[in-house]
Design a protein around this motif. Sequence first.
Motif, PDB file in Angstrom:
ATOM      1  N   ASN A 114       0.837  -1.202   0.000  1.00 25.42           N
ATOM      2  CA  ASN A 114       0.000   0.000   0.000  1.00 25.42           C
ATOM      3  C   ASN A 114       0.874   1.255   0.000  1.00 25.42           C
ATOM      4  OD1 ASN A 114      -2.780   0.480  -0.160  1.00 25.42           O
ATOM      5  ND2 ASN A 114      -2.891   1.134   1.975  1.00 25.42           N
ATOM      6  N   GLY A 142       2.514   1.760  -3.465  1.00 24.64           N
ATOM      7  CA  GLY A 142       1.604   2.349  -4.438  1.00 24.64           C
ATOM      8  C   GLY A 142       1.349   3.814  -4.186  1.00 24.64           C
ATOM      9  N   PHE A 143       1.170   4.168  -2.902  1.00 25.43           N
ATOM     10  CA  PHE A 143       0.838   5.560  -2.571  1.00 25.43           C
ATOM     11  C   PHE A 143       1.993   6.511  -2.869  1.00 25.43           C
ATOM     12  CE2 PHE A 143       0.959   9.035   0.571  1.00 25.43           C
ATOM     13  CZ  PHE A 143      -0.179   9.719   0.175  1.00 25.43           C
ATOM     14  N   GLY A 172     -10.957  -2.529  -1.071  1.00 27.32           N
ATOM     15  CA  GLY A 172     -10.032  -1.410  -1.197  1.00 27.32           C
ATOM     16  C   GLY A 172      -8.918  -1.691  -2.182  1.00 27.32           C
ATOM     17  N   SER A 173      -8.412  -2.927  -2.187  1.00 24.50           N
ATOM     18  CA  SER A 173      -7.339  -3.297  -3.111  1.00 24.50           C
ATOM     19  C   SER A 173      -7.816  -3.226  -4.560  1.00 24.50           C
ATOM     20  CB  SER A 173      -6.839  -4.715  -2.803  1.00 24.50           C
ATOM     21  OG  SER A 173      -6.349  -4.810  -1.490  1.00 24.50           O
ATOM     22  N   SER A 222      -8.185   0.348  -5.603  1.00 18.37           N
ATOM     23  CA  SER A 222      -6.861   0.929  -5.837  1.00 18.37           C
ATOM     24  C   SER A 222      -6.333   0.563  -7.226  1.00 18.37           C
ATOM     25  CB  SER A 222      -5.864   0.459  -4.774  1.00 18.37           C
ATOM     26  OG  SER A 222      -6.190   0.952  -3.505  1.00 18.37           O
ATOM     27  N   LEU A 272      -5.422   3.293 -10.212  1.00 18.45           N
ATOM     28  CA  LEU A 272      -4.092   3.396 -10.831  1.00 18.45           C
ATOM     29  C   LEU A 272      -4.148   3.110 -12.330  1.00 18.45           C
ATOM     30  CD1 LEU A 272      -2.001   1.728  -7.998  1.00 18.45           C
ATOM     31  CD2 LEU A 272      -1.828   4.100  -8.746  1.00 18.45           C
ATOM     32  N   PHE A 319      -8.465   5.986  -6.244  1.00 18.80           N
ATOM     33  CA  PHE A 319      -7.263   5.617  -5.506  1.00 18.80           C
ATOM     34  C   PHE A 319      -7.336   6.104  -4.062  1.00 18.80           C
ATOM     35  CE2 PHE A 319      -2.765   6.090  -4.259  1.00 18.80           C
ATOM     36  CZ  PHE A 319      -2.364   4.776  -4.447  1.00 18.80           C
ATOM     37  N   GLY A 344      -9.508   3.688  -2.286  1.00 20.16           N
ATOM     38  CA  GLY A 344      -8.913   2.367  -2.174  1.00 20.16           C
ATOM     39  C   GLY A 344      -7.776   2.290  -1.186  1.00 20.16           C
ATOM     40  N   ILE A 345      -6.908   3.312  -1.152  1.00 20.04           N
ATOM     41  CA  ILE A 345      -5.724   3.265  -0.292  1.00 20.04           C
ATOM     42  C   ILE A 345      -6.118   3.203   1.185  1.00 20.04           C
ATOM     43  CG2 ILE A 345      -5.317   5.742   0.067  1.00 20.04           C
ATOM     44  CD1 ILE A 345      -2.595   3.389  -1.088  1.00 20.04           C
ATOM     45  N   ALA A 390      -0.639  -3.022  -6.437  1.00 17.96           N
ATOM     46  CA  ALA A 390      -2.022  -3.105  -5.955  1.00 17.96           C
ATOM     47  C   ALA A 390      -2.641  -4.464  -6.298  1.00 17.96           C
ATOM     48  CB  ALA A 390      -2.849  -1.964  -6.548  1.00 17.96           C
TER      49      ALA A 390
END
Length: 476
Positions: A275, A278-279, A335-336, A339, A343, A366, A369-370, A449
């Motif tokens: 996570n 990705g962020f 959430g995944s 995300s 993306l 996003f 999701g994050i 993700a």
Amino acid sequence: MMRRSPWATLAVLALAQFIVVLDVTIVNVALPHIQADLNFSAESLQWVISAYTLLFGGFLLLGGRMADLLGPRRVFVAGLLLFGVTSLVAGLAESPGFLIGARAVQGLGGALLSPAALAILTVTFAHGRDRNIAMGVWGGLAGLGGTLGVVAGGLLVDSLSWQWVFFVNVPIVLALVAVIPVFVRDLRHNADGPRRFDTAGAVLGTAGLLAVVYGVVRAEPKGWGSAEVVGFLAGGVALLIAFVAVEARSKAPLVPLRLFRSRALSVSSVSLALNGAGFLSMFFLTAIYLQQVRGDSALDAGLHFLPMGGAAILGAVLASNLVQRVGTRTVQLGGSVVSVAGLLLLSQADATGGYATELLPGLILFGLGIIGVGVPAQIAAVSEVQHHEAGAASGAVTTMYQVGGALGLAIVTTLSITRTTDALAHGDAQQQALVEGFQRGLLIAGLFAIANVLITLTTPQIQPTSEQLTEAAAAA
């Protein structure tokens, strides 16, 4: 003795945590200006972010241990002063190395003050309603710092200069240090027994991570098979193996390895690392894309990030309500997936499309999701450990989030720059080459993700209590 208001104590602690979180995002919108002014190379620019997050994550657990043994107010003040001094030094930097060094030590200051502040907060408020409210405020203001950072950074860069994204911390730190004796109790530590600091563990772990990240970064200009890259990657792995060996033998380890026998904790740690990867990658690439490709000012770029911050706040509320109804795994899986969708949408943006059609939907998804991953993963991480070890478990997964973010950013940036370089070599215009690098980078972040979707399938389903939700909000 004068009676201190616990809510005044909370205000001091929350403001300190606010600037620590603020400093992760406030710098992102200033990156193009920093790059131009200090002549950063494309591959070294990420160290402005990674140096801070690696030292913050690498020494976070040691900071918590120091607060326990030396007294949290003493460590809180020391960390705050270190954070303030290095903020001033960062603003005065005239070379890339100087700025990166200042950012690294600034991250160390954050690693000292953040767990100490949380320790003071938990002692200041009795277990129950008041502590739940205080934890909610703590977690909410920390999250707000991330959202406001991009706008504050843009405003400071456009109206003053990039140096002010660092200088702004100095008066806040001075004001906090002045009022701490008035509003924060000096909670003395228990002097019984030997004081053991696992400094060796912190140094080995952080040095190993720095070596691995440096090896990944140098792969773009030198090649993955070069002696320099292979040497740093191998050396980093050796240091991390030594870290595990030290932790296994230490009488006061930073990370009790037995905690990772918990499947929920182990899976949550990996999930939060992905996570974070990705962020940080999305934030870094998009901040540069908005300004260097689309021609945004720093303030416009910050404002364009705001919907994502609003979506994250909404996501936190939704996730907190849903986990009690449908369980942590279901929310985390959702959430995944969201995300991934965000993306992939962002990765389709080019140089000419409209913000509302090409960027806004992906940013909102996003943002939702994050947080949809973060909230249930934090809850699951502490669900199977003993109550007295919940702090260590929470610290371990927070560290994994920071470390995963730095390592993921290194991988994504390296592959993104390689794509941009290849496009330029084939005769593409610079703007188009930057777009292609941005798109590849977000696709790699999307793979992180997707990996999170698969990891989440292995995590246990947990129905959390209200207390666990409060603890997760504070730790996020």
